[in-house]
Design an enzyme around this catalytic site. Structure first.
Site, PDB file in Angstrom:
ATOM      1  N   HIS A  22       1.530  -5.616  18.443  1.00 51.48           N
ATOM      2  CA  HIS A  22       0.781  -4.902  19.480  1.00 51.48           C
ATOM      3  C   HIS A  22       1.224  -5.348  20.872  1.00 51.48           C
ATOM      4  CE1 HIS A  22      -1.661  -8.481  20.029  1.00 51.48           C
ATOM      5  NE2 HIS A  22      -1.968  -8.477  18.738  1.00 51.48           N
ATOM      6  N   HIS A  25       1.580  -9.094  21.755  1.00 54.82           N
ATOM      7  CA  HIS A  25       2.795  -9.710  21.211  1.00 54.82           C
ATOM      8  C   HIS A  25       3.993  -9.362  22.093  1.00 54.82           C
ATOM      9  CE1 HIS A  25       0.638  -9.322  17.083  1.00 54.82           C
ATOM     10  NE2 HIS A  25       0.451 -10.536  17.564  1.00 54.82           N
ATOM     11  N   CYS A 130     -13.474 -20.294  10.477  1.00 58.02           N
ATOM     12  CA  CYS A 130     -13.303 -18.871  10.776  1.00 58.02           C
ATOM     13  C   CYS A 130     -11.967 -18.419  10.213  1.00 58.02           C
ATOM     14  CB  CYS A 130     -13.347 -18.609  12.284  1.00 58.02           C
ATOM     15  SG  CYS A 130     -12.874 -16.906  12.698  1.00 58.02           S
ATOM     16  N   CYS A 133      -9.468 -16.932  12.857  1.00 59.36           N
ATOM     17  CA  CYS A 133      -8.674 -17.933  13.595  1.00 59.36           C
ATOM     18  C   CYS A 133      -7.822 -18.771  12.655  1.00 59.36           C
ATOM     19  CB  CYS A 133      -9.549 -18.927  14.344  1.00 59.36           C
ATOM     20  SG  CYS A 133     -10.667 -18.231  15.543  1.00 59.36           S
ATOM     21  N   HIS A 150     -13.527 -13.409  17.107  1.00 55.67           N
ATOM     22  CA  HIS A 150     -13.535 -12.486  15.967  1.00 55.67           C
ATOM     23  C   HIS A 150     -14.903 -11.895  15.672  1.00 55.67           C
ATOM     24  CE1 HIS A 150      -9.803 -14.793  15.546  1.00 55.67           C
ATOM     25  NE2 HIS A 150      -9.326 -13.627  15.192  1.00 55.67           N
ATOM     26  N   LYS A 299     -11.632  -6.793  27.234  1.00 59.21           N
ATOM     27  CA  LYS A 299     -10.765  -7.112  26.114  1.00 59.21           C
ATOM     28  C   LYS A 299     -10.512  -5.823  25.328  1.00 59.21           C
ATOM     29  CE  LYS A 299     -10.443 -10.146  22.187  1.00 59.21           C
ATOM     30  NZ  LYS A 299     -10.724 -11.371  21.521  1.00 59.21           N
TER      31      LYS A 299
HETATM   32  O1  ME8 Z   1      -1.863 -16.899  16.859  1.00 63.02           O
HETATM   33  N1  ME8 Z   1      -2.732 -10.517  25.814  1.00 63.02           N
HETATM   34  O2  ME8 Z   1      -0.440 -15.285  16.015  1.00 63.02           O
HETATM   35  P1  ME8 Z   1      -1.006 -13.951  16.696  1.00 63.02           P
HETATM   36  C1  ME8 Z   1      -1.632 -11.271  25.903  1.00 63.02           C
HETATM   37  N2  ME8 Z   1       0.518 -16.983  14.253  1.00 63.02           N
HETATM   38  N3  ME8 Z   1      -1.033 -11.866  24.857  1.00 63.02           N
HETATM   39  C2  ME8 Z   1      -1.575 -11.688  23.648  1.00 63.02           C
HETATM   40  C3  ME8 Z   1      -2.735 -10.896  23.462  1.00 63.02           C
HETATM   41  C4  ME8 Z   1      -3.319 -10.291  24.624  1.00 63.02           C
HETATM   42  N4  ME8 Z   1      -4.393  -9.509  24.578  1.00 63.02           N
HETATM   43  N5  ME8 Z   1      -3.028 -10.901  22.157  1.00 63.02           N
HETATM   44  C5  ME8 Z   1      -2.076 -11.658  21.539  1.00 63.02           C
HETATM   45  C6  ME8 Z   1      -0.937 -16.546  16.127  1.00 63.02           C
HETATM   46  N6  ME8 Z   1      -1.188 -12.136  22.432  1.00 63.02           N
HETATM   47  C7  ME8 Z   1      -0.203 -17.606  15.301  1.00 63.02           C
HETATM   48  C8  ME8 Z   1       0.720 -18.385  16.220  1.00 63.02           C
HETATM   49  S1  ME8 Z   1       2.658 -20.181  16.670  1.00 63.02           S
HETATM   50  C9  ME8 Z   1       3.187 -21.579  15.895  1.00 63.02           C
HETATM   51  C10 ME8 Z   1       1.530 -19.465  15.557  1.00 63.02           C
HETATM   52  C11 ME8 Z   1      -0.001 -12.963  22.164  1.00 63.02           C
HETATM   53  O3  ME8 Z   1      -0.339 -12.825  15.993  1.00 63.02           O
HETATM   54  C12 ME8 Z   1      -0.150 -14.350  22.774  1.00 63.02           C
HETATM   55  O4  ME8 Z   1       1.125 -14.936  22.892  1.00 63.02           O
HETATM   56  O5  ME8 Z   1      -2.484 -13.972  16.730  1.00 63.02           O
HETATM   57  C13 ME8 Z   1      -0.945 -15.057  21.701  1.00 63.02           C
HETATM   58  O6  ME8 Z   1      -0.901 -16.464  21.831  1.00 63.02           O
HETATM   59  C14 ME8 Z   1      -0.225 -14.567  20.465  1.00 63.02           C
HETATM   60  O7  ME8 Z   1       0.100 -13.190  20.773  1.00 63.02           O
HETATM   61  C15 ME8 Z   1      -1.072 -14.674  19.210  1.00 63.02           C
HETATM   62  O8  ME8 Z   1      -0.416 -14.001  18.169  1.00 63.02           O
END
Ligand code: ME8
Length: 498
Positions: A22, A25, A130, A133, A150, A299
């Site tokens: 999304h 990412h 959770c 998370c 969540h 959000k």
């Molecule tokens: O947490 N605005 O993966 P994830 C900006 N797999 N950036 C955002 C965002 C938003 N609304 N939503 C997500 C994980 N991101 C774990 C990480 S690393 C060793 C493991 C981005 O798929 C941002 O970089 O939930 C956030 O930290 C990441 O996507 C979380 O991706």
């Protein structure tokens, strides 16, 4: 003897594959890509990693819902991420997946090593968990008894687990972060993490799960699988081809900068450095935490109906337009608020009217010019880094990971004003457009051919410089501008959008 500098190593989080990629990412990944491209432009060797986080209960559940085997399911979603990064022109060196057999072997080797040295030990964990998370939570984390991220009530869990020692590292972590040996930035996130670390006793953390089959089995107890975060963090090393032997860590490590969103700051500033310290491996140099993308001040959520789909953005603004709008939306580090309306306005003002208009006017007018500059000298200055060195504001903005500010300096002539420099170089888009308006080259063609040649040569040189400065942000557009400067013609770069 010559010493070779290690590559500049930049990482993004590895993203969960429980859903399609999304906008959030893309935001982190595009930012990391801009930095990687800037560093290459500045002559540095770069290792840039991204990838997917594929284990855990949440993903297994999703696969089941779709009536797919977990591996088949994660293969599909990982392929979606890879295709998207290709579409967005992401120049990563390697894409790591936590289901790669080599990654799994390295994780097991690390676990065995920590277990053999008593750093991992058997015990119990009891607490609130959770699954969204994939983290245990403290009562302080909850809002109205629910996980605020969540919006669900965490489950009470008590299970046999293996734990990793954390309490012993608490003071060491505080010290590293305080002294910037591990630099947590921007400052407000450093404060946040220090106040967390100083506020309570850091508990040893549970690193295994008994009832989650979709994960890496502990080598010393196959009835447990590894906690997803321990598995996930090690990607930052296995992406370099590391086999889990702490004596031989590949050269790009330590990461020069790790980009993460604020949602995963705490684990990245505690569990991850703790693993590294236990292994005797240097911790990451910089942990840069950015805010979240909001939509219309809120959000993004399906219920609110304010989700901005990445595919809608690329369909409307193209790949480079999307990259530009994400990076110019606000200061990297802060939350940024997007709406389609505002992005459309900005697209029209900066890209269609600003950059696009400049390029087509200059190239069209220059068709009256017999000899075009060959840009050899300017090119040489870029390759040898002289030209970039003169862009003090642009460079300083990149040093601060302030992408919107670097972009602003390309559009507006704030470069010299900010650093108190004087000189006649005005290589900015707005200034160049003003120069065209002022000099009226179309009148000079007949009235003053000598001046026409001079003005046009200068404008063409400026376009070349602008194209170079745009390389990190809009690689396709930058290349199109340079092709136009060679072929002496161009199609409109950005059409106005209604
Ligand atoms: O947490 N605005 O993966 P994830 C900006 N797999 N950036 C955002 C965002 C938003 N609304 N939503 C997500 C994980 N991101 C774990 C990480 S690393 C060793 C493991 C981005 O798929 C941002 O970089 O939930 C956030 O930290 C990441 O996507 C979380 O991706």
């Amino acid at each position: 003897m010559t010493t070779t500098k290690k590559p500049f190593f930049i990482t993004t989080p590895i993203y969960y594959v429980n859903g399609s990629p999304h906008l959030g990412h893309a935001y982190t990944t595009v930012a990391a890509d801009c930095l990687a491209r800037f560093k290459r432009l500045a002559g540095e060797e770069v290792f840039f990693s991204t990838g997917t986080d594929e284990h855990g209960a949440k993903i297994a559940k999703k696969a089941e819902e779709e009536h797919k085997e977990p591996q088949a399911f994660v293969d599909e979603v990982a392929a979606e991420f890879q295709a998207l990064w290709q579409e967005l022109n992401i120049s990563h060196t390697k894409f790591i997946r936590t289901t790669d057999p080599a990654h799994k072997r390295a994780v097991q080797r690390v676990l065995q090593d920590l277990y053999d040295r008593g750093i991992i030990y058997q015990g119990f964990y009891e607490g609130l968990y959770c699954t969204g998370c994939e983290q245990f939570q403290t009562v302080d984390d909850l809002v109205d008894g629910k996980c605020p991220d969540h919006n669900r009530v965490p489950e009470h869990m008590k299970e046999a687990t293996y734990l990793m020692k954390m309490t012993v590292l608490q003071q060491g972590l505080i010290q590293r972060i305080k002294t910037d040996a591990l630099q947590v930035t921007p400052e407000k996130y450093k404060k946040e993490i220090l106040s967390f670390l100083q506020g309570e006793v850091l508990q040893d953390i549970s690193i295994s799960r008994q009832n989650v089959k979709w994960g890496i089995p502990l080598p010393f107890d196959a009835t447990h699988t590894t906690y997803v975060w321990v598995d996930a963090f090690l990607n930052y090393l296995t992406v370099l081809g590391w086999d889990g032997n702490k004596e031989t860590v590949p050269a790009p490590w330590p990461a020069d900068v790790q980009f993460i969103g604020k949602d995963i700051l705490r684990v990245h500033a505690t569990i991850w450095p703790a693993i590294l310290i236990h292994l005797g491996i240097p911790t990451q140099k910089v942990l840069f935490t950015h805010g979240h993308i909001l939509s219309g001040g809120k959000k993004m959520s399906k219920t609110l109906g304010n989700v901005i789909a990445l595919s809608d953005m690329t369909a409307r603004f193209g790949v480079d337009g999307t990259r530009y709008l994400l990076m110019s939306a606000g200061t990297f580090g802060e939350d940024v608020d997007l709406t389609m309306e505002r992005m459309t306005e900005k697209y029209n003002a900066d890209l269609a009217n600003g950059l696009g208009n400049l390029v087509s006017r200059v190239i069209k007018l220059a068709s009256h010019l017999e000899n075009w500059p060959d840009f050899k000298q300017t090119e040489k200055e870029f390759v040898s880094n002289v030209a970039l060195g003169t862009r003090v504001f642009y460079n300083a903005a990149f040093e601060d990971y302030n992408f919107s500010s670097a972009l602003m300096s390309v559009w507006q002539n704030i470069n010299r004003a900010k650093v108190g420099m004087t000189g006649d170089k005005e290589e900015d888009i707005d200034a160049a457009n003003k120069k065209v308006d002022k000099e009226k080259p179309w009148e000079l063609i007949k009235n003053d051919p000598e001046k026409f040649r001079k003005v046009m040569a200068e404008l063409l040189e400026r376009l070349y410089v602008i194209s170079r400065l745009l390389d990190p942000f809009m690689p396709n557009t930058a290349t199109e501008i340079r092709t136009a400067l060679k072929e002496k013609k161009i199609e409109p770069l950005f059409q106005r959008i209604k």
